[in-house]
Design a protein around this motif. Structure first.
Motif, mmCIF file in Angstrom:
data_model
loop_
_atom_site.group_PDB
_atom_site.id
_atom_site.type_symbol
_atom_site.label_atom_id
_atom_site.label_comp_id
_atom_site.label_asym_id
_atom_site.label_seq_id
_atom_site.Cartn_x
_atom_site.Cartn_y
_atom_site.Cartn_z
ATOM 1 N N ASP A 107 40.980 83.698 29.736
ATOM 2 C CA ASP A 107 42.236 83.804 28.754
ATOM 3 C C ASP A 107 42.004 82.545 27.992
ATOM 4 N N TRP A 108 41.498 81.315 28.373
ATOM 5 C CA TRP A 108 41.745 80.047 27.819
ATOM 6 C C TRP A 108 40.633 80.256 26.462
ATOM 7 N N TRP A 109 39.312 80.713 26.994
ATOM 8 C CA TRP A 109 38.178 80.913 26.070
ATOM 9 C C TRP A 109 38.427 82.060 25.067
ATOM 10 N N ARG A 110 39.206 83.130 25.613
ATOM 11 C CA ARG A 110 39.392 84.313 24.548
ATOM 12 C C ARG A 110 40.192 83.787 23.579
ATOM 13 N N ASP A 111 41.215 82.811 23.772
ATOM 14 C CA ASP A 111 42.206 82.383 22.617
ATOM 15 C C ASP A 111 41.253 81.762 21.620
ATOM 16 N N VAL A 112 40.312 80.796 22.069
ATOM 17 C CA VAL A 112 39.384 79.994 21.289
ATOM 18 C C VAL A 112 38.472 80.885 20.580
ATOM 19 N N GLU A 113 37.913 81.967 21.082
ATOM 20 C CA GLU A 113 37.123 82.937 20.323
ATOM 21 C C GLU A 113 37.569 83.820 19.389
ATOM 22 N N ILE A 114 38.744 84.222 19.510
ATOM 23 C CA ILE A 114 39.795 85.103 18.558
ATOM 24 C C ILE A 114 40.074 84.161 17.515
ATOM 25 N N ASN A 115 40.636 82.949 17.644
ATOM 26 C CA ASN A 115 41.459 82.063 16.795
ATOM 27 C C ASN A 115 40.326 81.296 15.832
ATOM 28 N N LEU A 116 39.406 80.748 16.430
ATOM 29 C CA LEU A 116 38.122 79.934 15.997
ATOM 30 C C LEU A 116 36.951 80.796 15.765
ATOM 31 N N GLN A 117 36.326 81.418 16.426
ATOM 32 C CA GLN A 117 35.287 82.221 16.123
ATOM 33 C C GLN A 117 35.445 83.330 15.077
ATOM 34 N N GLY A 118 36.804 83.740 15.233
ATOM 35 C CA GLY A 118 36.991 85.034 14.451
ATOM 36 C C GLY A 118 37.294 84.253 13.015
ATOM 37 N N THR A 119 37.863 83.092 12.814
ATOM 38 C CA THR A 119 37.954 82.597 11.329
ATOM 39 C C THR A 119 36.721 82.227 10.848
ATOM 40 N N PHE A 120 35.758 81.760 11.778
ATOM 41 C CA PHE A 120 34.347 81.184 11.146
ATOM 42 C C PHE A 120 33.722 82.745 10.802
ATOM 43 N N HIS A 121 33.550 83.789 11.356
ATOM 44 C CA HIS A 121 33.247 85.014 10.952
ATOM 45 C C HIS A 121 33.787 85.643 9.799
ATOM 46 N N THR A 122 35.180 85.677 9.556
ATOM 47 C CA THR A 122 35.557 85.940 8.075
ATOM 48 C C THR A 122 35.121 84.965 6.864
ATOM 49 N N CYS A 123 35.181 84.074 7.249
ATOM 50 C CA CYS A 123 34.832 82.895 6.265
ATOM 51 C C CYS A 123 33.265 82.992 5.848
ATOM 52 N N ARG A 124 32.594 83.121 6.814
ATOM 53 C CA ARG A 124 31.140 83.483 6.719
ATOM 54 C C ARG A 124 30.891 84.609 5.754
ATOM 55 N N ALA A 125 31.573 85.715 6.200
ATOM 56 C CA ALA A 125 31.377 87.015 5.439
ATOM 57 C C ALA A 125 31.954 87.095 3.943
ATOM 58 N N ALA A 126 33.088 86.294 3.734
ATOM 59 C CA ALA A 126 33.515 86.447 2.403
ATOM 60 C C ALA A 126 32.988 85.160 1.279
ATOM 61 N N SER A 127 32.688 84.169 1.955
ATOM 62 C CA SER A 127 32.436 82.859 1.168
ATOM 63 C C SER A 127 31.177 83.263 0.354
ATOM 64 N N PRO A 128 29.930 83.768 0.593
ATOM 65 C CA PRO A 128 28.963 84.041 -0.371
ATOM 66 C C PRO A 128 29.160 84.961 -1.786
ATOM 67 N N ALA A 129 29.935 85.760 -1.503
ATOM 68 C CA ALA A 129 30.392 86.782 -2.580
ATOM 69 C C ALA A 129 31.343 85.791 -3.746
ATOM 70 N N MET A 130 32.142 85.201 -3.023
ATOM 71 C CA MET A 130 33.136 84.119 -3.665
ATOM 72 C C MET A 130 32.304 83.220 -4.718
ATOM 73 N N ILE A 131 31.296 82.512 -3.848
ATOM 74 C CA ILE A 131 30.621 81.458 -4.374
ATOM 75 C C ILE A 131 29.596 81.942 -5.625
ATOM 76 N N ALA A 132 29.013 83.210 -5.465
ATOM 77 C CA ALA A 132 28.363 83.968 -6.506
ATOM 78 C C ALA A 132 29.325 84.140 -7.651
ATOM 79 N N ARG A 133 30.411 84.388 -7.287
ATOM 80 C CA ARG A 133 31.398 84.776 -8.610
ATOM 81 C C ARG A 133 31.941 83.387 -9.295
ATOM 82 N N GLY A 134 31.806 82.371 -8.276
ATOM 83 C CA GLY A 134 32.426 81.022 -9.006
ATOM 84 C C GLY A 134 33.930 80.720 -8.830
#
Length: 279
Positions: A107-134
């Motif tokens: 449970d402890w690690w699942r909290d970290v996975e959802i909260n932190l890893q999940g945020t990393f994943h979405t930021c990683r997926a979204a940021s390249p297109a944002m950067i390309a558009r400026g």
């Protein structure tokens, strides 16, 4: 006022509570909204509410801990709604209550996975297109334990403090490309998460302060965070990129004070000035 007209917003954890209100406010202000979460019926209800108010939205069932699922969702969002202007990471988990020797390690690690890893994943997926558009804005929700100790919520607190640092790192990496990142603490809101804390035996044992706060009248309306995030999406608080904003903030007062906050290097994870001199 359609201040976000012709923009596209992504809201994770958008099926209920704070996330639902954030998604609805983005739509009220003119954005097309992609609502993401694991429970299809909840995000479909959010979309129905948005459409009932005249907005446009789509529901995507996504597990943010699965990067391929996140990546596929962003491809679909771009195809159906257009390039993403605003990403709001509202997803969260807090199931491990108590001192670390009493917490279920999974449970402890699942909290970290959802909260932190999940945020990393979405930021990683979204940021390249944002950067390309400026341009683009990313809002990561933090909370209890971000800037202080939370002994009986160590997994949640550790993940939220890490999200704050991730936000700072992300912003420092992308700001030169026109992409800004912000952290937002919505405050104590009655939600499915807090209801579980109030009703479970572990929550009653280890987090009695939550009930006391509600008894004392501390109950922040989720609309406060939603309105703040709409202002962030519109650029009102760009000066505070990389820093922490709060749902309880008076937005007009914050706007007047934000240059002073930056000058003082406030609302950030930092050692004290004296400690930095010793490093």
């Amino acid at each position: 006022m359609a201040q976000l007209l012709n923009t596209v917003a992504v809201v994770t954890g958008g099926g209920r509570g704070i996330g639902r209100e954030i998604a609805r406010q983005q739509a009220r202000d003119g954005a097309k909204v992609a609502v993401l979460a694991r429970t299809a019926v909840e995000i479909e209800e959010t979309v129905s509410l948005i459409e009932g108010e005249g907005g446009r939205a789509i529901a995507l069932t996504v597990d943010v801990t699965d990067y391929s699922s996140v990546e596929s969702a962003f491809i679909r969002i771009a195809a159906e709604l257009g390039p993403v202007d605003t990403l709001v990471n509202n997803h969260g988990s807090f199931r491990a209550f108590g001192p670390i020797w009493d917490c279920d390690p999974r449970d402890w690690w699942r909290d970290v996975e959802i909260n932190l890893q999940g945020t990393f994943h979405t930021c990683r997926a979204a940021s390249p297109a944002m950067i390309a558009r400026g341009r683009g804005r990313i809002v990561n929700l933090v909370g209890g334990g971000t800037g202080n100790s939370f002994p009986h919520g160590s997994g949640y607190a550790s993940s939220k403090a890490a999200i704050m640092r991730l936000t700072e790192c992300l912003n420092d990496t992308t700001i030169g490309h026109g992409v800004l990142a912000f952290a937002v603490d919505p405050g104590l809101v009655r939600s499915a998460m807090t209801e579980m804390q109030l009703s479970s035996e572990a929550g009653k044992t280890y987090l009695p302060g939550i009930q006391q706060l509600f008894d004392d009248g501390v109950d922040i309306d989720p609309s406060r965070a939603a309105l703040l995030i709409a202002d962030i999406a519109d650029g009102r608080f760009d000066v505070l990129a990389g820093r922490l904003l709060r749902g309880v903030d008076d937005r007009d007062a914050l706007e007047k004070e934000m240059h002073s906050v930056v000058a003082a290097d406030g609302r950030a994870l930092r050692f004290s000035a004296l400690e930095q001199l010793k490093l």
